[in-house]
Design a protein around this motif. Structure first.
Motif, PDB file in Angstrom:
ATOM      1  N   GLY A 282       0.832  -1.160  -0.063  1.00 47.92           N
ATOM      2  CA  GLY A 282      -0.021   0.063   0.126  1.00 47.92           C
ATOM      3  C   GLY A 282       0.854   1.331  -0.009  1.00 47.92           C
ATOM      4  N   LEU A 283       2.184   1.105   0.254  1.00 47.09           N
ATOM      5  CA  LEU A 283       2.800   2.268   0.213  1.00 47.09           C
ATOM      6  C   LEU A 283       3.160   3.190  -1.122  1.00 47.09           C
ATOM      7  N   ASP A 284       3.293   4.066  -1.291  1.00 49.20           N
ATOM      8  CA  ASP A 284       3.500   4.780  -2.459  1.00 49.20           C
ATOM      9  C   ASP A 284       4.983   5.384  -2.303  1.00 49.20           C
ATOM     10  N   ILE A 285       6.003   4.507  -2.954  1.00 45.09           N
ATOM     11  CA  ILE A 285       7.356   4.825  -2.787  1.00 45.09           C
ATOM     12  C   ILE A 285       7.868   5.339  -4.061  1.00 45.09           C
ATOM     13  N   GLU A 286       8.843   6.333  -3.805  1.00 46.25           N
ATOM     14  CA  GLU A 286       9.430   6.849  -5.185  1.00 46.25           C
ATOM     15  C   GLU A 286      10.798   6.346  -4.897  1.00 46.25           C
ATOM     16  N   ASN A 287      11.298   6.185  -3.814  1.00 43.48           N
ATOM     17  CA  ASN A 287      12.864   5.818  -3.637  1.00 43.48           C
ATOM     18  C   ASN A 287      13.347   4.626  -4.140  1.00 43.48           C
ATOM     19  N   ALA A 288      14.326   4.518  -4.928  1.00 38.96           N
ATOM     20  CA  ALA A 288      14.747   3.059  -5.551  1.00 38.96           C
ATOM     21  C   ALA A 288      15.252   2.149  -4.587  1.00 38.96           C
ATOM     22  N   ALA A 289      15.834   2.503  -3.694  1.00 39.69           N
ATOM     23  CA  ALA A 289      16.491   1.650  -2.794  1.00 39.69           C
ATOM     24  C   ALA A 289      15.404   1.148  -1.585  1.00 39.69           C
ATOM     25  N   ALA A 290      14.554   2.005  -1.364  1.00 40.41           N
ATOM     26  CA  ALA A 290      13.373   1.785  -0.584  1.00 40.41           C
ATOM     27  C   ALA A 290      12.369   0.544  -1.397  1.00 40.41           C
ATOM     28  N   ASN A 291      12.475   0.752  -2.710  1.00 37.02           N
ATOM     29  CA  ASN A 291      11.649  -0.279  -3.505  1.00 37.02           C
ATOM     30  C   ASN A 291      12.155  -1.534  -3.543  1.00 37.02           C
ATOM     31  N   MET A 292      13.652  -1.479  -3.331  1.00 31.71           N
ATOM     32  CA  MET A 292      14.201  -2.846  -3.442  1.00 31.71           C
ATOM     33  C   MET A 292      13.762  -3.486  -2.329  1.00 31.71           C
ATOM     34  N   VAL A 293      13.660  -2.962  -0.990  1.00 32.25           N
ATOM     35  CA  VAL A 293      13.330  -3.617   0.232  1.00 32.25           C
ATOM     36  C   VAL A 293      11.897  -4.023   0.189  1.00 32.25           C
ATOM     37  N   VAL A 294      11.194  -3.321  -0.504  1.00 33.78           N
ATOM     38  CA  VAL A 294       9.612  -3.776  -0.686  1.00 33.78           C
ATOM     39  C   VAL A 294       9.632  -4.920  -1.367  1.00 33.78           C
ATOM     40  N   ASN A 295      10.221  -4.878  -2.795  1.00 34.34           N
ATOM     41  CA  ASN A 295      10.497  -6.113  -3.477  1.00 34.34           C
ATOM     42  C   ASN A 295      10.877  -7.457  -2.695  1.00 34.34           C
ATOM     43  N   LEU A 296      12.036  -7.229  -1.733  1.00 32.09           N
ATOM     44  CA  LEU A 296      12.172  -8.279  -0.966  1.00 32.09           C
ATOM     45  C   LEU A 296      11.445  -8.945  -0.418  1.00 32.09           C
ATOM     46  N   ALA A 297      10.281  -8.030   0.308  1.00 31.20           N
ATOM     47  CA  ALA A 297       9.327  -8.511   1.093  1.00 31.20           C
ATOM     48  C   ALA A 297       8.199  -9.087   0.172  1.00 31.20           C
ATOM     49  N   LYS A 298       7.985  -8.672  -0.864  1.00 36.48           N
ATOM     50  CA  LYS A 298       7.296  -9.117  -1.853  1.00 36.48           C
ATOM     51  C   LYS A 298       7.524 -10.692  -2.096  1.00 36.48           C
ATOM     52  N   ASN A 299       8.947 -10.718  -2.301  1.00 38.15           N
ATOM     53  CA  ASN A 299       9.616 -12.033  -2.629  1.00 38.15           C
ATOM     54  C   ASN A 299       9.401 -12.934  -1.818  1.00 38.15           C
ATOM     55  N   ILE A 300       9.473 -12.603  -0.456  1.00 38.92           N
ATOM     56  CA  ILE A 300       9.504 -13.801   0.648  1.00 38.92           C
ATOM     57  C   ILE A 300       7.670 -13.945   0.693  1.00 38.92           C
ATOM     58  N   ASP A 301       7.028 -13.015   0.292  1.00 35.66           N
ATOM     59  CA  ASP A 301       5.587 -13.382   0.511  1.00 35.66           C
ATOM     60  C   ASP A 301       5.129 -14.469  -0.501  1.00 35.66           C
ATOM     61  N   GLU A 302       5.845 -14.267  -1.679  1.00 37.32           N
ATOM     62  CA  GLU A 302       5.446 -15.230  -2.573  1.00 37.32           C
ATOM     63  C   GLU A 302       6.206 -16.632  -2.386  1.00 37.32           C
TER      64      GLU A 302
END
Ligand SMILES: Nc1ncnc2c1ncn2[C@@H]1O[C@H](COP(=O)(O)OP(=O)(O)OP(=O)(O)O)[C@@H](O)[C@H]1O
Ligand SMILES: [Mg+2]
Length: 531
Positions: A71-91
């Motif tokens: 749900g977060l609206d994130i612009e920063n690329a590094a921050a996006n990487m941690v979000v993707n990390l979380a999505k990946n563990i969720d998958e």
């Protein structure tokens, strides 16, 4: 690069911006720490909820890391990487999004401190890698092997995953549902096809009435309102064929010049319909499931014969039906045999409020099933669905790997202890990195304690002291009761794969970020950072 009075300067293309190494690192790590701060207070049974408000003002209240990060609206690329990390563990695991975010951020925070003491990033990365490999080696040694039929362990793992969710008051009931569902769809060797469990949200009195059905519940209405509401001993043909002779599969134009021709055409159409019905009746079909169109006329004919039908199913639902009723998909009706048919004791067409459902019940050993979540409020149903997703995945993961560890911070404390010992074997600056890694592991138990309002310094000191010998490996903290004890014995149990994933993903991200020495943002890019 050009040289001007001895000072090297970088010449960059117009419209690009260069940030010095330290600044780049600081900025990236800060962004990741900010994300971790957002989810930190949700970790564990005593975690707080977050209220997500989207652009339309729609509010979701959750403490699920994956939901918050999505749900977060994130612009920063590094921050996006941690979000993707979380999505990946969720998958991959279906749980652990908050933990992986906290751990990755802790690793980077500690790395930043080391760089401030003039330790270069190269030995930090190397030390982190050594520590991560060692941590996995330790887990492989200490994890507990269990049987996939050990219902008590499965239930404990399910309950642990649910401790931190809003439906925790119904955790025993939901754990039973999840175990029943995963065992039902599993063959001897595969437990990870949680996608074959369709969660359906239906209006009802209470979540307590939620149930696993031996079959499927689809949001679909019958093809004709005059079809029977209930079909017993259903022999089901699952087809992929337009059952509509007027609109043929190809676009043909039929020109009719006189009324006699028209009648001939209609007779022909009628004949084809009857031909189809003869085929279905010939093999004893009393229910048709089609992912293509069934014309109103044909549906009316079927209804007259007492045959039910649903049409225009999605590919996904079609696949689920095949697995649930045990049918073969048929494209060419002339090849339909009795062996292709699926079975359900009962098919029920239901209208609840304004929605229509088709319920396939009493299937024989179905490999796709539904869990029907019942509740009065949509928000509660949505929350239950998110929690159930985690629990189903955790149960499947435990059955699949048959390896578990203790929760409540026990495993992280034990790993930290053993890595501190291991650091003595490591020379150079890498030793400091291994120690930093060990401290980052302690961040998870620390946050669990903080979130439960207990004294962090006291409890962590007690935990460290309690891990004396190998026999103490599962001493953690039950933050529900506030006691330090063997959490494995207490039934606070997690899939070993979850902790392994947290460690691997955490070190991967931290080392990636530590390799970055410049942030170059092209003018045309709307996003800042690394992209
Ligand atoms: N009774 C308990 N006492 C202490 N810790 C517990 C207890 N039950 C569960 N935990 C711990 O809570 C942590 C999981 O919390 P939570 O589910 O909030 O985060 P997550 O699994 O990392 O992320 P998410 O579920 O949001 O994807 C695990 O470390 C687990 O061991
Ligand atoms: Mg969780």
């Amino acid at each position: 690069m050009s040289q001007l009075s001895g000072v090297p300067i970088l010449i960059l293309k117009e419209g690009t911006e260069d940030k010095r190494e330290k600044e780049a690192r600081y900025q990236n790590i800060n962004a990741i720490m900010t994300i971790a701060e957002t989810v930190r207070s949700t970790l564990g049974p005593k975690g707080m909820d977050k209220m997500l408000v989207d652009g339309l003002g729609d509010v979701t209240i959750t403490n699920d890391g994956a939901e918050i990060l999505k749900g977060l609206d994130i612009e920063n690329a590094a921050a996006n990487m941690v979000v993707n990390l979380a999505k990946n563990i969720d998958e991959q695991i279906g749980d652990g999004t908050t933990s992986v975010t906290i751990f990755a951020a802790a690793l980077l925070k500690n790395a930043l401190e080391l760089t401030e003491q003039d330790v270069h990033t190269q030995p930090i990365r190397h030390g982190f890698k050594l520590a991560a490999d060692k941590a996995i080696e330790i887990i492989n040694k200490i994890e507990e092997k269990i049987s996939k039929d050990d219902i008590a362990i499965l239930k404990n793992a399910a309950i642990t995953a649910m401790n931190s969710k809003e439906i925790s008051m119904l955790k025993s009931h939901f754990a039973d549902l999840a175990i029943k569902a995963v065992r039902q769809i599993s063959s001897e060797t595969t437990f990870d096809k949680v996608g074959n469990i369709k969660i359906v949200k239906a209006p009802g009195k209470s979540l307590k009435d939620s149930e696993v059905i031996q079959g499927l519940y689809l949001e679909k209405s019958k093809a004709s309102p005059v079809m029977p509401d209930i079909i017993r001993n259903a022999k089901i043909a699952v087809v992929r064929k337009k059952l509509d002779v007027v609109k043929t599969e190809y676009d043909a134009q039929i020109q009719i010049f006189n009324p006699a021709d028209m009648q001939k055409f209609l007779d022909q159409e009628e004949k084809m319909l009857m031909e189809y019905i003869k085929i279905f009746k010939g093999v004893g079909v009393n229910m048709i499931v089609n992912n293509k169109e069934v014309s109103d006329k044909f549906a009316a004919h079927l209804a007259k014969e007492g045959i039910g039908a649903i049409k225009n199913l999605s590919e996904d639902n079609l696949k689920a039906i095949l697995k649930a009723v045990g049918a073969n998909l048929v494209d060419d009706l002339s090849s339909l045999t009795e062996a292709d048919l699926g079975y359900a004791e009962k098919i029920k067409f239901q209208k609840i409020d304004n929605d229509e459902y088709t319920l396939f019940e009493g299937c024989k050993n179905p490999k796709a099933i539904s869990i029907v979540l019942k509740g009065g409020l949509k928000k509660i149903l949505d929350t239950a669905e998110v929690a159930l997703h985690d629990v189903l995945n955790v149960v499947a993961k435990v059955m699949d790997t048959q390896l578990v560890v203790a929760g409540g911070g026990a495993t992280y404390m034990e790993l930290a202890k053993r890595l501190k010992t291991y650091s003595n074997e490591v020379s150079g600056k890498e030793q400091l990195a291994v120690l930093s890694f060990a401290l980052a592991l302690e961040e998870i138990p620390k946050v669990l304690v903080q979130n439960s309002g207990l004294d962090e310094v006291e409890k962590i000191t007690l935990l460290r002291a309690a891990h004396k010998t190998d026999a103490d490996k599962w001493i953690g903290i039950d933050t529900i009761t506030g006691t330090i004890e063997n959490t494995f014995k207490k039934g606070i149990i997690e899939p070993s794969a979850l902790i392994k994933h947290v460690i691997k993903a955490g070190v991967e991200l931290s080392n990636l970020i530590l390799r970055v020495d410049r942030i170059i943002a092209a003018k045309s890019s709307s996003k800042g950072g690394l992209e």
